[in-house]
Design an enzyme around this catalytic site. Structure first.
Site, PDB file in Angstrom:
ATOM      1  N   GLU A 258      -4.746  -1.167   9.746  1.00 30.13           N
ATOM      2  CA  GLU A 258      -5.041  -1.108   8.313  1.00 30.13           C
ATOM      3  C   GLU A 258      -4.062  -2.070   7.669  1.00 30.13           C
ATOM      4  OE1 GLU A 258      -3.886  -0.470   4.755  1.00 30.13           O
ATOM      5  OE2 GLU A 258      -3.432   1.592   5.366  1.00 30.13           O
ATOM      6  N   CYS A 297      -1.685  -0.308  -0.514  1.00 33.66           N
ATOM      7  CA  CYS A 297      -2.697  -1.117   0.151  1.00 33.66           C
ATOM      8  C   CYS A 297      -4.047  -1.003  -0.529  1.00 33.66           C
ATOM      9  CB  CYS A 297      -2.811  -0.712   1.619  1.00 33.66           C
ATOM     10  SG  CYS A 297      -3.156   1.057   1.860  1.00 33.66           S
TER      11      CYS A 297
END
Length: 676
Positions: A258, A297
């Site tokens: 990720e 993120c």
């Protein structure tokens, strides 16, 4: 002030920093507060401890036992979270940021604990999907099963969420029955270390289930094998470096990433100033720019608005951002704290300069802003910085440069297709959001952009009070994204658990499939119990225990009485000529629900007993019509058992109705709660 010695927990021992230790500075003051790292850690000993001690202990537990373990961990952390709050301020995070990280991580443990109890069996094998009949008679079947990997989950986490980032990986790993080695980013590893200490000191986890590296991983990756999993969160550059490790490739080590994400938020064409959606959009963008100082993120990096609304968006956002108090995160009045380190601040400024080559900064001057309660030159403080890109089609940096801080760029779109194309230029994102009250707009965005995003968040005046926000990954849903975002998935409920399990296709007779999966399948051996199954307690019932009922003839009077009593006078039950014209019926037929009622009458034991409640039925099918004069009988079989509380468990019964010729006319699964 004394400097904290942030230890690693390896092979059952806490090991203080040693050779290769790195100093860690407070994000608020710039003063050194800790040191971490030890280049002498024995990585093979850690792996051996995980595989040889932690793995067997976890695999000996059922999914439900592991789920209860996660719940206990969550409760224990919840009782000690103030200690985590207290030390998290030095990461630059505010109290509201702590709620995202610490409370969010604890909440993730609770969700996986609940899903483990409700959606997984109290067993060691997870059945993935239904039975596949591989032969004509049903004597040879197929079934997919999932079993725990016999390795270790290596979790390499980012600096921005030292608690949630650990727990969102740890929860599905432990629920799967796999031990973990956690390696947090050094800048905030002192928070992770405190959380690990709290968990280990609780005594809830079996030995070897959790280890911690506060420093470099040495040659750990070169020692992994096909039973291990690497789960990484961080930059694309680091992810690519790890992903291309020759040893990982040659040994087919599972790798989940990720990474970088240029997330977009689209203001719908209908969301003009004055609408609840416009105000919601401004609020969402402002929050995503300032929460965790933009170090998320999932933060909004690209703000897409209709060209006619760009000016209004910039004006409204600038007004809202101007009210954000930047300062010492320990102060109650502070709304945005510092970035995690001076190094991170420099990186954000460097990337903001790249964006600034293609876009005009319309709010936030990094050289001229106010910090309350702290020295902005010593701490890693920055203001929210808003840019405007007048030509998103001709730009490149605004679509491929992520300034991992409070930086976002407004750009206009001509029409919805243009907005979708701009969103896709991020080349794969964790999340895109659409703020609109028009379902047609939402559907077009999903059709056009879903393949480029791991999650699409849609919000409007209806859902805004309950929505969790553009930037909030939830443990129920997958977190990840294609392309630039890493191509991986985390969480997603049981989907995340299966990342740490092997899916295997098994084949065999019904008895073999039933025995392996602890779930009776049609064709498997039926067991005759010593008494009516409804008189037997949960623990006394065996999988496959079966009752065969007597037969009951269905009459025309039954059908007409049921129709009059219930009001269900559908023509197929009451009009012979009309029913005969229907291609599915030979004439008047019995109601399906009449057959279910008769079935209950045939198998129910009426007296008070261990059956506490009928909680529903699943997978109901009617296969063949029943006409007046037919008779029906029931086969009732214990299909599966799942404990629910200390007092009762759920029994899933296979119920089959057949007619006088032995033809199956209906089938379903009955659910009851039975006392232990």
């Amino acid at each position: 002030m004394s400097i904290q010695k942030i230890a690693s927990f390896a092979a059952g021992e806490w090991i203080a920093p040693g050779a290769g230790a790195r100093q860690i500075a407070s994000a608020i003051t710039g003063a050194v507060i800790a040191e971490a790292g030890n280049g002498a850690l024995d990585m093979q000993a850690m792996l051996d401890y995980a595989r040889g001690t932690g793995g067997p202990a976890l695999r000996a537990m059922t999914f439900h036992q592991r789920a209860r373990m996660l719940k206990a961990l969550g409760q224990h952390l919840n009782a000690h979270k103030q200690a985590l709050y207290d030390i998290s301020f030095d990461t630059g995070a505010t109290q509201s940021d702590h709620m995202i990280d610490i409370d969010g991580g604890i909440g993730t443990l609770f969700v996986f604990a609940s899903k483990g109890r409700r959606e997984m069996p109290d067993d060691h094998i997870y059945l993935d999907g239904g039975i596949e009949q591989l032969g004509r008679t049903g004597s040879f079947l197929g079934q997919h099963v999932c079993t725990p990997l016999h390795g270790v989950g290596v979790h390499i986490n980012a600096f921005n969420f030292p608690v949630w980032g650990m727990l969102e990986k740890l929860a599905p790993t432990l629920l799967a029955g796999v031990p973990a080695i956690v390696k947090p980013a050094t800048d905030s590893c002192y928070v992770t270390e405190r959380a690990v200490r709290i968990m280990l000191e609780s005594g809830i986890l079996p030995a070897g289930a959790l280890q911690l590296i506060t420093g470099g991983v040495g040659d750990l990756l070169e020692r992994l094998g096909m039973q291990d999993v690497v789960s990484f969160t961080g930059s694309a550059d680091t992810a690519n470096l790890l992903r291309s490790n020759r040893h990982l490739l040659e040994n087919s080590v599972r790798f989940v990433a990720e990474q970088d994400s240029l997330n977009a938020s689209i203001l719908g064409p209908d969301a003009v100033p004055g609408t609840p959606e416009f105000d919601l959009f401004v609020k969402e963008v402002s929050r995503e720019m300032t929460a965790k100082a933009g170090q998320k993120c999932t933060a909004i990096r690209r703000i897409l608005a209709p060209e006619s609304q760009v000016g209004a968006v910039i004006e409204a956002l600038s007004a809202r951002l101007s009210k954000v108090v930047i300062g010492d995160p320990r102060a109650e009045t502070t709304r945005m704290g510092a970035l995690v380190s001076a190094r991170q601040k420099a990186d954000v400024l460097e990337r903001a300069a790249l964006i600034g080559a293609e876009a005009e900064r319309v709010f936030g001057d990094p050289e001229n802003f106010t910090v309350e309660g702290a020295d902005k030159d010593k701490g890693a403080f920055l203001p929210p910085m808003l840019f405007h890109c007048a030509d998103p089609d001709g730009a490149a940096r605004v679509h491929d440069t992520e300034a991992f801080g409070p930086v976002s760029t407004v750009m206009g779109y001509r029409d919805l297709d243009h907005a979708i194309d701009i969103a896709k230029r991020g080349q794969g994102s964790l999340v895109a959001s659409v703020i609109t009250h028009d379902p047609a707009v939402a559907r077009r965005v999903v059709l056009g952009a879903a393949a480029w995003h791991g999650r699409i968040y849609i919000n409007d005046r209806v859902s805004m009070k309950e929505s969790t926000g553009h930037g909030s990954p939830l443990p129920h849903l997958v977190h990840g994204g294609p392309g630039r975002a890493g191509g991986g998935e985390e969480m997603g409920g049981v989907r995340g658990v299966k990342h740490y399990m092997q899916r295997t296709a098994i084949q065999g007779s019904p008895d073999m499939i039933s025995a392996i999966g602890s779930k009776w399948v049609p064709g498997a051996t039926e067991i005759e119990g010593p008494a009516h199954p409804f008189t037997r307690r949960y623990g006394e019932l065996s999988i496959g225990e079966t009752l065969h009922s007597a037969a009951r003839t269905v009459t025309l009077e039954d059908i007409e009485h049921f129709a009059a009593f219930t009001g269900d006078t559908f023509y197929a039950h009451m009009d012979e000529a009309a029913a005969a014209r229907n291609p599915f019926f030979p004439g008047r037929v019995a109601h399906g629900y009449l057959l279910l009622s008769f079935a209950a009458g045939l198998f129910v034991e009426p007296n008070e007993g261990p059956v506490l409640a009928n909680t529903g039925l699943d997978n109901l099918r009617f296969m063949k019509p029943v006409v007046p004069g037919d008779s029906v009988k029931v086969r009732l079989t214990v299909k599966q058992k799942t404990p629910r509380t200390d007092d009762y468990g759920e029994v899933r019964w296979n119920v089959t109705l057949t007619n006088q010729d032995g033809d199956q006319v209906a089938e379903y699964e009955l659910l009851t709660m039975n006392a232990f």
